[in-house]
Design an enzyme around this catalytic site. Structure first.
Site, short mmCIF file in Angstrom:
data_model
loop_
_atom_site.label_atom_id
_atom_site.label_comp_id
_atom_site.label_asym_id
_atom_site.label_seq_id
_atom_site.Cartn_x
_atom_site.Cartn_y
_atom_site.Cartn_z
N LYS A 1 -9.45 23.74 -4.91
CA LYS A 1 -10.02 24.96 -4.33
C LYS A 1 -10.53 25.90 -5.41
CE LYS A 1 -7.93 27.14 -0.74
NZ LYS A 1 -8.74 27.60 0.39
N ARG B 1 -3.63 31.94 -1.95
CA ARG B 1 -3.67 30.61 -1.34
C ARG B 1 -3.33 29.57 -2.39
NH1 ARG B 1 -8.29 32.93 1.36
NH2 ARG B 1 -8.14 32.61 3.62
N GLY C 1 -2.69 22.17 4.66
CA GLY C 1 -1.62 22.84 5.38
C GLY C 1 -0.22 22.60 4.86
N MET D 1 1.09 23.60 2.00
CA MET D 1 1.67 24.71 1.22
C MET D 1 1.35 26.04 1.90
SD MET D 1 1.25 23.46 -2.67
CE MET D 1 -0.36 22.76 -2.51
N ARG E 1 -15.02 21.57 -0.43
CA ARG E 1 -14.35 20.42 -1.05
C ARG E 1 -14.94 19.16 -0.45
NH1 ARG E 1 -8.64 21.55 2.08
NH2 ARG E 1 -9.45 21.17 4.14
N HIS F 1 -5.27 20.37 12.56
CA HIS F 1 -4.42 19.63 11.65
C HIS F 1 -4.34 18.15 12.01
CE1 HIS F 1 -0.45 18.13 10.29
NE2 HIS F 1 -0.85 18.70 9.17
N SER G 1 -3.88 -22.41 -8.64
CA SER G 1 -3.93 -21.29 -7.70
C SER G 1 -2.59 -20.58 -7.81
CB SER G 1 -4.17 -21.79 -6.28
OG SER G 1 -4.12 -20.69 -5.40
N CYS H 1 -3.58 -17.10 -4.29
CA CYS H 1 -3.51 -17.14 -2.83
C CYS H 1 -2.26 -16.47 -2.28
CB CYS H 1 -3.61 -18.58 -2.34
SG CYS H 1 -2.28 -19.64 -2.94
N TYR I 1 -11.39 -16.63 -8.20
CA TYR I 1 -11.40 -16.12 -6.82
C TYR I 1 -10.03 -15.58 -6.43
CZ TYR I 1 -8.97 -20.41 -5.39
OH TYR I 1 -8.05 -21.41 -5.25
C1 PEP Z 1 2.93 -17.94 -2.74
O1 PEP Z 1 4.06 -18.30 -3.04
O2 PEP Z 1 2.36 -16.96 -3.25
C2 PEP Z 1 2.18 -18.68 -1.73
C3 PEP Z 1 0.91 -18.39 -1.48
O3 PEP Z 1 2.82 -19.61 -1.00
P1 PEP Z 1 3.87 -19.29 0.16
O4 PEP Z 1 3.75 -17.84 0.48
O5 PEP Z 1 3.51 -20.17 1.28
O6 PEP Z 1 5.17 -19.64 -0.48
#
Ligand code: PEP
Ligand code: MG
Length: 902
Positions: free
Chosen positions: A26, A96, A105, A107, A363, A481, A791, A858, A878
């Site tokens: 502010k 303020r 809101g 404070m 803001r 709010h 992976s 993954c 990836y």
């Molecule tokens: C992991 O362990 O990160 C994974 C992707 O396999 P899961 O969650 O099936 O053990």
């Protein structure tokens, strides 16, 4: 000498917008607006450093603060031409809060400071409006008693009720006696009588007098604002929003301007664009003859700013455009000015005193996901920002809102709404009614979906609002709010639903004759502002129908280096993910296919088998099913890589649990229940997560690997014959030693050779491994000699690096987070400094052996923006995440690229 106080006014300011850390948002923006020659009441900002000093020095201020504040006060007096405490023509001040990041809101604020028995006659004479002066006086008394005397100084009434409540009760009683409907009916002498009553009550209830000295009031106000930094609401909000305590708040002291000086005065709040849709139209609300708090408190329903952008339901009321055309034109100019200057949508507060416009705040405006995307993309087309800036302006989590469930329109057509309110937060929400924030928090913790229903919300309710799936209020406008907080969180919310009659004692609400109790279901359509009784179906929304979304995502895809795949086990999930932009499957967990009733029998036979021959024939029963599964998935993802993981979980997970199920299985297999019980007992493991699972299964029972590899490869062969390009990647789980991988790899390659010979066709496939155990990271170079891809399974890698069971962390995580032993749940956001080291090491070692080794992740972290930034910087190829997270990951990957480039 340290500068603790920064002045602004009359076109000149000590600070500017870049100084948010020191001056708060502010203060920095008041300074900036002043320098832009926008009309801002003169004032000064006491820095956040003073806040920290105050808490580090037993609630005391630096010695030089007093003289710096007095000097700044002189400057205000000179600009305004009035003196603080002057009996003839008093200057009044507001104090303020203003932290680095807005905490709406959370404070405290004190207005009208400087009104005393001595200065009141001067204000009456100068304003020529006795009623206004006494109204201002009683507001000061109420606020001061509550904020300064009770909350900050800890003086509280003996009966347990807050002083503000006691004073409000006096006011209500007074109105009843006089037969008044609302505050507007009170005359000057009424407010005079009441202010005397208020002062007497304060003295008798709090044990000390309301201070009759302007300087004492000013310092009381300043201290109270600093103290409110550590009030319960502020602490709760900081915890939810992750705002560090060490930031502190600044305090803004400013000359008062009055929107309640009569019918030629007004006050309002506005957004330079519509914060719910993102449309480039000026959007706001205002009230005649009112102070700013009246608009946001949601006590009176405000009027729309202009004729085009009135919020739904209040169209009929008069717009600022028609009521104050001159001030409105000035406001339009300022809107343009601010947008050009900040190149960002602004949330502004203004006051009109006697037809003259004053700006009290600007803001960056909070907006929902839809609006964030539209505004960012529009601003690129308007040449205000570039594409990279646009990509950085949308928080990846905001995309969630486009993927949010919506109330099924078919069901809506068939159902008459119970009530209608203002559409403050988009999407649909269905849940059971609760009436207090505490109940919302408690019941949500029990796993219930709750909808918090309130007269209006206050910052005291934020924990419950956070826990609820949606919020519904009877009062308030689009800038109340509830609306602001819900919008910030992208939560379904309806406000100003005037038909609701809430009875907190009976825990029920009524709409006409209809009565709903706590626990009853309601469904909200937050996009349309409609409330339905009962549980209406919610539909997934389709982000592809949003033009600006498609454009933004195109820019993201053109920017990012990191690819985004999905974790999916069923063709329909794979197709959905593909439509969300997935570039392949990073993890297909084959065990998820085993729970179908026919298959589970085969798998149970396999587990129960005591000879290899019996086991092999049971396993082979699964082959046709698996082949069909894999065909479906490979087909849905043709032309894109599909990583299929061989069986991973401990076998006992597939065994029946109840006696009935055991008896049924025994009958099916023609063996006794006892035999099954014995086998289940044999399968029991003390630590199944560290037991006979992952590649250990395929090593002990190679026929499982053979069957799965055959199913994948036959599916690939058949699809290839049909003319499709399929790219299967067979993944060996839970490898710790290179020899484990090699053992399984031989089986898979052998089968591939066989299948290609049998089917007389060749196609590409890869054999790679999950890296999800610390040892695998340490010997990644050895594994990379044979593995064709890695992976990271960061779920298991986190589990085994920390030694935290991924299924049991819930038991102690809350304590760990509360005591700041962990900054966050490491299963949600990757522990970069620990687990991240192992990831980086494995990448380095793997690529030292194979320069182009394909590496992905993954685990659940694949959809977490902060983790994605790390994976980008670690040079992974990836990330793979659940279908709904794919767009989030695409944007996060683009942002990671832009950030690392800059
Ligand atoms: C992991 O362990 O990160 C994974 C992707 O396999 P899961 O969650 O099936 O053990
Ligand atoms: Mg795993």
């Amino acid at each position: 000498m340290t500068k603790y106080v920064y002045s602004f006014g009359n076109g000149k300011a000590d600070g500017n917008t870049t100084m948010k850390n020191l001056l708060g948002g502010k203060g920095a923006n008041l300074a900036e607006m002043t320098s832009l020659d926008i009309p801002v009441p003169p004032g000064c900002t006491i820095t956040t450093e003073v806040c920290n000093y105050y808490y580090e020095n037993q609630l005391s201020f630096p010695d030089v603060l007093n003289s710096q504040v007095l000097e700044a006060l002189k400057n205000i007096e000179n600009i305004i031409g009035k003196n603080f405490g002057d009996a003839n023509d008093p200057l009044l001040l507001s104090v303020r809060s203003g932290a680095r990041q807005s905490m709406p809101g959370m404070m405290e604020t004190v207005l009208n400071l400087g009104l005393t028995s001595k200065t009141l006659p001067g204000l009456i004479a100068k304003s020529g409006n006795e009623r206004f002066a006494y109204d201002a006086y009683r507001r000061l008394i109420m606020m001061y008693a509550d904020v300064v005397m009770e909350k900050a100084e800890g003086q509280s009434p003996a009966g347990g009720e807050g002083i503000r409540h006691l004073l409000e009760k006096i006011l209500d009683q007074f109105k009843k006696e006089k037969n008044y409907q609302s505050d507007v009916d009170l005359s000057a002498s009424d407010w005079k009588v009441l202010s005397e009553k208020f002062k007497e009550t304060i003295k008798s209830e709090l044990g000390s007098e309301f201070p009759d000295d302007p300087m004492a009031q000013l310092w009381g106000g300043i201290k109270a604002v600093f103290k409110s930094w550590n009030g319960r609401r502020a602490i709760n909000y900081r915890r939810i929003e992750g705002i560090p305590e060490a930031w502190g708040t600044a305090v803004n002291v400013q000359a008062m301007v009055f929107g309640n000086l009569g019918d030629s005065s007004a006050t309002g709040v506005a957004f330079t664009r519509n914060p719910a849709t993102g449309e480039n139209v000026f959007f706001g609300e205002w009230l005649r003859n009112a102070q700013g708090e009246d608009v946001v408190a949601g006590i009176r329903t405000p009027n729309p700013l202009n004729d085009i952008a009135g919020s739904d339901g209040v169209q009929a009321s008069e717009s600022l455009q028609s009521a104050f055309p001159k001030a409105y034109t000035a406001l339009i100019d300022i809107r343009g000015n601010l947008e050009q200057h900040y190149r960002e949508m602004q949330d502004i507060e203004f006051t009109i005193q006697d037809e003259r416009l004053w700006m009290l705040q600007t803001r960056t405006g909070k907006r929902n996901g839809h609006a964030a995307i539209k505004i960012a993309v529009d601003m690129v087309h308007e040449n205000l920002i570039d594409k990279e800036e646009a990509l950085l302006r949308v928080a990846p989590s905001q995309l969630d809102e486009l993927l949010h469930p919506m109330v099924d329109p078919k069901e809506e057509l068939k159902t008459a709404p119970l009530a209608k309110g203002l559409p403050a937060g988009p999407g649909g929400g269905s849940g059971q009614i609760v009436f207090t924030a505490d109940a919302a928090e408690e019941q949500a913790a029990e796993g219930k979906k709750v909808i918090l229903v309130r007269e209006e919300t206050s910052p005291e309710d934020v924990h419950g609002m956070h826990a609820a799936v949606a919020i519904l209020t009877a009062k308030g406008g689009m800038t109340s709010h509830a609306a602001l907080v819900a919008r910030g969180w992208g939560k379904c919310c309806i406000v100003g639903c005037g038909a609701l009659q809430i009875d907190l004692n009976k825990k029920q609400l009524a709409v006409g004759n209809k009565v709903l109790k706590e626990g009853d279901w309601v469904t909200l359509n937050g996009t349309a502002g409609k409330v339905y009784e009962g549980q209406l179906a919610l539909l997934d929304s389709d982000p592809e129908t949003h033009n600006e979304y498609a454009e933004l995502m195109q820019w993201a895809d053109a920017t990012r280096r990191l690819k985004v795949r999905t974790n999916a086990d069923r063709p329909e999930d794979a197709s959905r993910a593909r439509s969300y932009g997935a570039q392949g499957i990073g993890l297909c967990r084959t065990e998820h296919m085993f729970f179908d009733p026919q298959r589970i029998l085969a798998i149970r036979k396999m587990i129960l088998a005591d000879t290899e021959e019996v086991r092999r024939s049971a396993v082979m029963e699964l082959l046709p099913y698996q082949k069909k599964d894999f065909k479906g998935i490979l087909q849905a993802m043709h032309d894109l890589p599909v990583t299929i993981r061989l069986l991973d979980p401990p076998l006992h997970e597939f065994m029946p649990q109840s006696d009935d199920q055991i008896d049924e299985l025994a009958a099916e297999l023609g063996i006794t229940s006892e035999e099954i019980q014995t086998r289940i007992a044999n399968l029991h493991e003390y630590n199944p997560m560290l037991g006979h699972r992952g590649c250990r299964l395929g090593i002990a029972y190679p026929e499982i690997t053979e069957m799965q590899a055959r199913a994948i490869l036959e599916a690939a062969a058949e699809l290839t014959k049909e003319g499709l390009t399929v790219l299967p990647e067979i993944m060996i789980p839970l490898v710790a030693a290179p020899a484990e991988f090699q053992n399984q790899e031989i089986i898979v390659r052998q089968l591939a050779k066989q299948v290609m010979e049998e089917q007389k066709i060749t196609f590409d496939y890869l054999v790679g491994t999950m890296i999800e155990l610390p040892r695998a990271c340490l010997v990644a170079d050895e594994i990379a000699k044979s593995a064709e891809f890695f992976s990271f399974g960061t779920n298991d890698l986190t589990q085994t690096t920390y030694g935290f069971s991924r299924d049991d962390i819930g038991g102690f995580l809350p304590v760990y987070l509360e005591q700041k032993i962990l900054p966050q749940d490491p299963f949600q956001s990757l522990d970069v400094s620990g687990v991240g080291q192992l990831v980086a090491l494995a990448v380095k070692k793997g690529r030292a052996v194979k320069r182009d080794l394909k590496i992905g992740i993954c685990g659940e972290h694949g959809g977490d923006p902060a983790s994605i930034e790390f994976f980008h910087n670690t040079d992974l190829n990836y990330v793979s995440c659940s279908p709904f997270r794919v767009p989030v990951a695409r944007l996060a990957a683009a942002q990671a690229e832009i950030k690392s480039k800059n």
